[in-house]
Design an enzyme around this catalytic site. Structure first.
Site, short mmCIF file in Angstrom:
data_model
loop_
_atom_site.label_atom_id
_atom_site.label_comp_id
_atom_site.label_asym_id
_atom_site.label_seq_id
_atom_site.Cartn_x
_atom_site.Cartn_y
_atom_site.Cartn_z
N ILE A 76 16.00 9.39 55.06
CA ILE A 76 16.89 9.59 56.22
C ILE A 76 17.63 8.29 56.53
O ILE A 76 18.82 8.29 56.79
CB ILE A 76 16.09 10.05 57.46
CG1 ILE A 76 15.17 11.23 57.14
CG2 ILE A 76 17.04 10.36 58.63
CD1 ILE A 76 15.83 12.49 56.71
N GLY A 77 16.90 7.19 56.51
CA GLY A 77 17.55 5.90 56.79
C GLY A 77 17.72 5.64 58.27
O GLY A 77 18.71 5.04 58.71
N CYS A 136 9.23 1.03 57.63
CA CYS A 136 10.13 2.07 57.13
C CYS A 136 10.64 1.69 55.75
O CYS A 136 11.26 0.65 55.57
CB CYS A 136 11.31 2.27 58.07
SG CYS A 136 12.40 3.56 57.45
N ASN A 197 2.54 5.04 57.16
CA ASN A 197 3.92 5.46 56.97
C ASN A 197 4.03 6.03 55.55
O ASN A 197 3.03 6.14 54.85
CB ASN A 197 4.87 4.27 57.17
CG ASN A 197 6.24 4.72 57.67
OD1 ASN A 197 6.78 5.72 57.20
ND2 ASN A 197 6.80 3.98 58.61
N THR A 198 5.21 6.38 55.12
CA THR A 198 5.35 7.04 53.82
C THR A 198 5.15 6.06 52.65
O THR A 198 5.35 4.86 52.80
CB THR A 198 6.74 7.67 53.70
OG1 THR A 198 7.71 6.66 53.97
CG2 THR A 198 6.92 8.81 54.67
C1 LIG Z 1 11.71 13.21 57.43
C2 LIG Z 1 10.81 12.10 57.86
C3 LIG Z 1 11.30 11.09 58.68
C4 LIG Z 1 10.48 10.05 59.10
N1 LIG Z 1 10.98 9.09 59.94
C5 LIG Z 1 10.17 8.11 60.40
C6 LIG Z 1 10.63 7.15 61.35
O1 LIG Z 1 11.76 7.19 61.80
N2 LIG Z 1 9.75 6.19 61.78
C7 LIG Z 1 8.45 6.12 61.34
O2 LIG Z 1 7.71 5.25 61.77
N3 LIG Z 1 7.99 7.03 60.45
C8 LIG Z 1 8.81 8.01 59.97
N4 LIG Z 1 8.32 8.94 59.09
C9 LIG Z 1 6.92 8.82 58.62
C10 LIG Z 1 5.98 9.72 59.42
O3 LIG Z 1 5.96 9.36 60.78
C11 LIG Z 1 4.56 9.64 58.85
O4 LIG Z 1 4.09 8.33 58.98
C12 LIG Z 1 4.49 10.04 57.39
O5 LIG Z 1 5.38 11.09 57.12
C13 LIG Z 1 3.07 10.45 56.95
O6 LIG Z 1 2.62 11.58 57.66
P1 LIG Z 1 2.79 13.10 57.15
O7 LIG Z 1 2.30 13.13 55.74
O8 LIG Z 1 1.95 13.91 58.08
O9 LIG Z 1 4.23 13.43 57.25
C14 LIG Z 1 9.12 10.00 58.66
C15 LIG Z 1 8.64 11.01 57.83
C16 LIG Z 1 9.45 12.06 57.43
C17 LIG Z 1 8.87 13.12 56.54
#
Ligand SMILES: Cc1cc2nc3c(=O)[nH]c(=O)nc-3n(C[C@H](O)[C@H](O)[C@H](O)COP(=O)(O)O)c2cc1C
Ligand SMILES: Cc1cc2nc3c(=O)[nH]c(=O)nc-3n(C[C@H](O)[C@H](O)[C@H](O)COP(=O)(O)OP(=O)(O)OC[C@H]3O[C@@H](n4cnc5c(N)ncnc54)[C@H](O)[C@@H]3O)c2cc1C
Ligand code: FES
Lengths: 311, 257
Positions: A76-77, A136, A197-198
């Protein structure tokens, strides 16, 4: 018959008090209004906003998502309207919910931006906590703050100096030692750690011979990353005293319980919100049932109560 | 109109022809509030594969029944085609903005609906609403056997013209070429189009050069379908907009191709 207890799901993380330990993860829940028709938002333990930057950002080139085995990539950025428009347009709805609001913030160029952002948020009573997104993967930087223990320490310490709000630091799994970074954040005054985070990832369209994401690479989330996340929560739990907010691939109560047992004081639902908007609410009821069945009065009887395998 | 997440029984799920399938389920909630151009986001099974929902246009409603038609392309639509009537599906809808047909036309003339392949899906629902205006419907496909829904459009009293890439039915060429020819002969008021991206781009250019308003239904890869993840954006004169929430229908002149 044994009388079932009524478990108490409340949890306190620094100054942040939640009626239950289930929150929704940054970037996967917009600014909550997007989900209002699909669920009772008031039941959530807390809501974490999309990460906000000082100036608005339009985000990365599409396509920005792609499905992967049991997961997805996103690039997304950090598209967001910027802090002033967030306060003017998005916070209004969030404030009225009566659910603790956690605002996630990030700097685009200069770590100083974190200070300005925190200062702007300090004045709002309804904002229960600030989450520092130093992890991020979609900012196209060579190195994340959360990949450097010294930079992490310096940043958290600097923000700690300007805010009394509960301070959550969100960590990246893309490191060789998660505990080293976690300890830096804790020593600098973090009230809680959010992980993970991811994970950095890439997907290729072999017919077009191009990456599937416009930004080439992105962050992997969903059930595919859960084992990585659970391990990191467990490792950090064994090294620190501060509460951990665990996330990464949680989709139901059983996956949430893995995190509590590994040491999480609270959990966050991310990608699962897309698959099943009611996932977080189903986890709350499932958790209550599990605690009753296992005779657990409080969450403290669950967090970190992992035992060794018996042969 | 509010969207809802429902669990409902499949009434029918059968092959129409080639790789095209027809799905019907009951939901008074969705049927009552659905507008042409809106879509439903379907969880095709309870497994982790595929993880994400699949967006499909609302093809029509009848009483409390909602109709969808889809082309089996990859694993999501493949899995959906395996689901049997009587089984439950988890569906969110109606989503998106839909066509703005009541105030679409700026001048007198024909309403022209242009469909490429599966693009007929939302346009049949639209044609129902435009019935009294007797719209002109242009349907394009690779070959004759891939053209669907002509009897349904005919039953609505619409005028239909076909275009096929191989010339096996109607005009031999692209549906947008057919549109250009039609515009030379017909006084048009507005163009509605749904189909593959290149077709929509061509339709938008043709509409612009004829100074006609065009409403185009776009596709994008979606994660949430409700405007929360900002994953499905498209470039517009006003910056990025989400296809799932701000769209899927956009005015041709607002898009940057
Ligand atoms: C589409 C998308 C957008 C995300 N945007 C952010 C963000 O803006 N800030 C952030 O700290 N983490 C962001 N994350 C990470 C999530 O908050 C989370 O840490 C990560 O997806 C792992 O959890 P999950 O497997 O349950 O999704 C994003 C994840 C996804 C899938
Ligand atoms: C608002 C909207 C309405 C739609 N309405 C219909 C409809 O009525 N009938 C119909 O048959 N299809 C419709 N589609 C397209 C449909 O969603 C995709 O064909 C479907 O998601 C493909 O899933 P899959 O798992 O079978 O294919 P995948 O294995 O995911 O991919 C197969 C092919 O489809 C493409 N694709 C995957 N997901 C999407 C997507 N979300 N949008 C566009 N292309 C995609 C891939 O790039 C690939 O080329 C619509 C899409 C949108 C966004
Ligand atoms: S799919 Fe999430 S914003 Fe459109």
């Amino acid at each position: 018959m044994v009388k079932k207890i009524k478990p108490n799901l409340s949890v306190k993380i620094g100054k942040l008090e939640m009626k239950n330990p289930v929150m929704v993860a940054s970037g996967t829940f917009g600014y909550a209004a997007e989900f209002r028709e699909l669920m009772d938002l008031k039941k959530l333990g807390a809501i974490v906003t999309k990460t906000i930057t000082l100036k608005g950002r339009q985000g990365n080139l599409p396509p920005r998502t792609c499905e992967t085995p049991a997961g997805m990539l996103n690039s997304i950025g950090l598209e967001n309207p910027g802090i002033d428009r967030f306060i003017g347009e998005k916070l209004v709805f969030l404030k009225k919910l009566g659910v603790p609001v956690i605002v996630s913030i990030a700097a685009e160029n200069n770590p100083e931006e974190f200070i300005t952002l925190a200062n702007k948020l300090n004045g709002f009573m309804e904002i229960a906590a600030i989450e520092l997104n130093i992890s991020c993967p979609n900012l196209q930087k060579d190195k994340l703050i959360s990949q450097d223990p010294r930079a992490t320490f310096a940043l958290v310490e600097a923000v700690r100096r300007v805010t009394e709000k509960c301070l959550i630091v969100k960590l990246s799994p893309n490191v060789s030692s998660i505990t080293e970074i976690a300890l830096s954040a804790v020593q600098a005054g973090a009230d809680a750690l959010a992980l993970i985070n991811t994970l950095g990832g890439m997907c290729i369209d072999v017919n077009k011979q191009t990456p599937k994401l416009g930004a080439w690479v992105g962050g992997l989330s969903g059930p595919a990353i859960r084992p990585v996340a659970v391990k990191m929560v467990w490792e950090v739990y064994n090294k620190t005293k501060v509460p951990i907010i665990g996330m990464g691939g949680i989709i139901d109560v059983s996956s949430a319980l893995e995190f509590f047992l590994a040491g999480a004081a609270a959990i966050s639902v991310g990608t699962a919100n897309f698959v099943n908007p009611r996932a977080s609410l189903e986890i709350i009821t499932g958790l209550e049932r599990y605690m009753a069945e296992h005779n657990l009065q409080n969450l403290s009887a669950l967090t970190g109560k992992l035992k060794a395998c018996k042969n | 109109m509010p969207a809802a997440q429902i669990k409902t029984k499949i009434i029918t799920n059968r092959r129409l022809k080639a790789n095209y399938w027809h799905l019907e389920f009951e939901s008074g909630l969705i049927a009552r509030s659905a507008r042409p151009g809106q879509f439903v986001n379907i969880r095709v099974n309870d497994l982790l594969e595929p993880l994400l929902r699949r967006p499909l246009s609302i093809h029509g409603v009848k009483g409390a029944r909602v109709k969808v038609i889809y082309e089996v392309l990859g694993k999501g639509t493949q899995a959906l085609s395996q689901r049997k009537s009587g089984e439950f599906l988890d569906i969110i809808g109606p989503l998106g903005n839909g066509f703005d047909y009541p105030s679409a036309a700026k001048s007198k003339g024909k309403y022209i609906l242009v469909a490429g392949g599966m693009g007929v899906a939302p346009l049949l629902f639209l044609a129902e609403k435009l019935k009294t205006l007797k719209p002109l419907v242009l349907i394009g496909a690779r070959a004759k056997e891939l053209i669907i829904c002509t009897p349904e459009f005919k039953a609505l009293g619409a005028e239909i013209k076909l275009a096929t890439d191989d010339g096996s039915a109607g005009f031999n060429g692209r549906v947008t070429q057919l549109l250009e020819i039609e515009l030379k002969q017909t006084r048009a008021a507005v163009i509605f189009a749904c189909g593959p991206h290149p077709m929509l781009k061509a339709a938008a250019q043709i509409a612009a050069s004829s100074q006609l308003p065009a409403q185009l239904s776009l596709e994008a890869h979606m994660a949430c379908g409700i405007g929360a993840c900002l994953g499905c954006v498209v470039s517009t004169k006003d910056g990025y907009k989400s296809v799932c929430k701000d769209g899927p229908v956009f005015s041709g002149q607002d898009l940057i191709w």
